[in-house]
Enzyme design. Structure first.
Site: not given
Ligand code: NAD
Length: 236
Positions: A131, A144, A148
């Site tokens: 992230s 968070y 990260k």
């Molecule tokens: N959305 C943002 O703004 C953003 C920005 C930077 C990084 N990220 C990162 O992107 C990645 C994906 O997140 P997203 O934004 O698509 O969110 P999201 O909530 O849409 O997807 C995350 C997925 O991870 C799954 N998950 C959670 N805990 C879990 C576990 N213990 N085991 C297996 N699966 C699990 C959830 O069920 C969900 O399907 C994450 O690592 C998040 O930190 C997101």
């Protein structure tokens, strides 16, 4: 046809990675704790759903056993946690769970997959969803951001350890993405396309261009001895 594994495949960036990879002709093994969303991604992409909690080392080992022949492993699952605010305002259980999923999920993935990938002696890649919050410090994000930063350090350590092997690792460091985790941001499909193009191009870390100068300035401020302030993106 090659095989890829994606954790957190039920939603957001993970589901978008699945869609893009399926469109590019890749077979998929899909992992998540959200069984409904996981089944939807599996039906849409023709992938195999393997319910998996990434925080559980044995479950990640079982996922790797299901994924023999995988050449791309996307360690993407992550959570924000329930508490935001200053570090002392975040309850212990939130620190534990956020680190168990975000950092533990990546470390468990590396432990389960890297020795198997190295044993094949063939090219393979691990793509970690880190992230922007792991590149710079933004105030008030609870556990968070610190989790990260740890993910980013783990990926950099792994990259050094893998130098000279056929296995490579890289990370994406997106700013806000519109997913289950954030109501606002760029489309997950755009992030997924850019991430996979970066893998093909051998790019180690994908950081949004408009944030690069701010990340460097914040590090510069700290090494010069000053307290950091929240970074702002380039408006150009
Ligand atoms: N959305 C943002 O703004 C953003 C920005 C930077 C990084 N990220 C990162 O992107 C990645 C994906 O997140 P997203 O934004 O698509 O969110 P999201 O909530 O849409 O997807 C995350 C997925 O991870 C799954 N998950 C959670 N805990 C879990 C576990 N213990 N085991 C297996 N699966 C699990 C959830 O069920 C969900 O399907 C994450 O690592 C998040 O930190 C997101």
């Amino acid at each position: 046809m090659s095989l890829a594994v994606i954790t957190g495949a039920a939603s957001g960036i993970g589901a978008a990675l699945a869609d893009v990879l399926a469109a590019r002709g890749t077979r998929l093994v899909l992992a998540d704790v959200d069984l409904g969303g996981l089944a939807e991604t599996a039906v849409r992409t023709g992938g195999t759903a393997v319910p998996t909690d990434v925080a559980d080392p044995a479950a990640m080992d079982a996922l790797a056993e299901h994924s023999v022949g995988a050449r791309l492993v996307c360690l993407n699952a992550g959570i924000v946690g329930t508490a935001v605010g200053a570090p002392w305002e975040v309850p212990p259980e939130d620190w534990d769970r956020v680190f168990a999923v975000n950092v533990g999920g990546v470390v468990n993935g590396l432990r389960a997959f890297v020795p198997r990938l190295l044993a094949t002696d063939e090219p393979a890649h691990v793509l970690v969803t880190a992230s922007l919050a792991g590149m710079a410090v933004f105030g008030g994000g609870g556990a968070y951001g610190p989790s990260k930063h740890a993910v980013s350090a783990v990926v950099q350590h792994a990259a050094m350890a893998l130098a000279g092997t056929p296995v490579t690792i890289g990370m994406i460091c997106p700013a806000l993405v519109a997913t289950g985790l954030s109501a606002e941001g760029v489309a997950a499909s755009t992030v997924a396309e850019e991430a996979l193009d970066a893998v093909d191009a051998g790019v180690f870390a994908v950081v949004p261009p408009q944030w690069r100068a701010a990340v460097i300035a914040q590090v510069g401020s700290v090494v010069a001895g000053r307290v950091p302030v929240s970074p702002v993106p380039d408006s150009r």
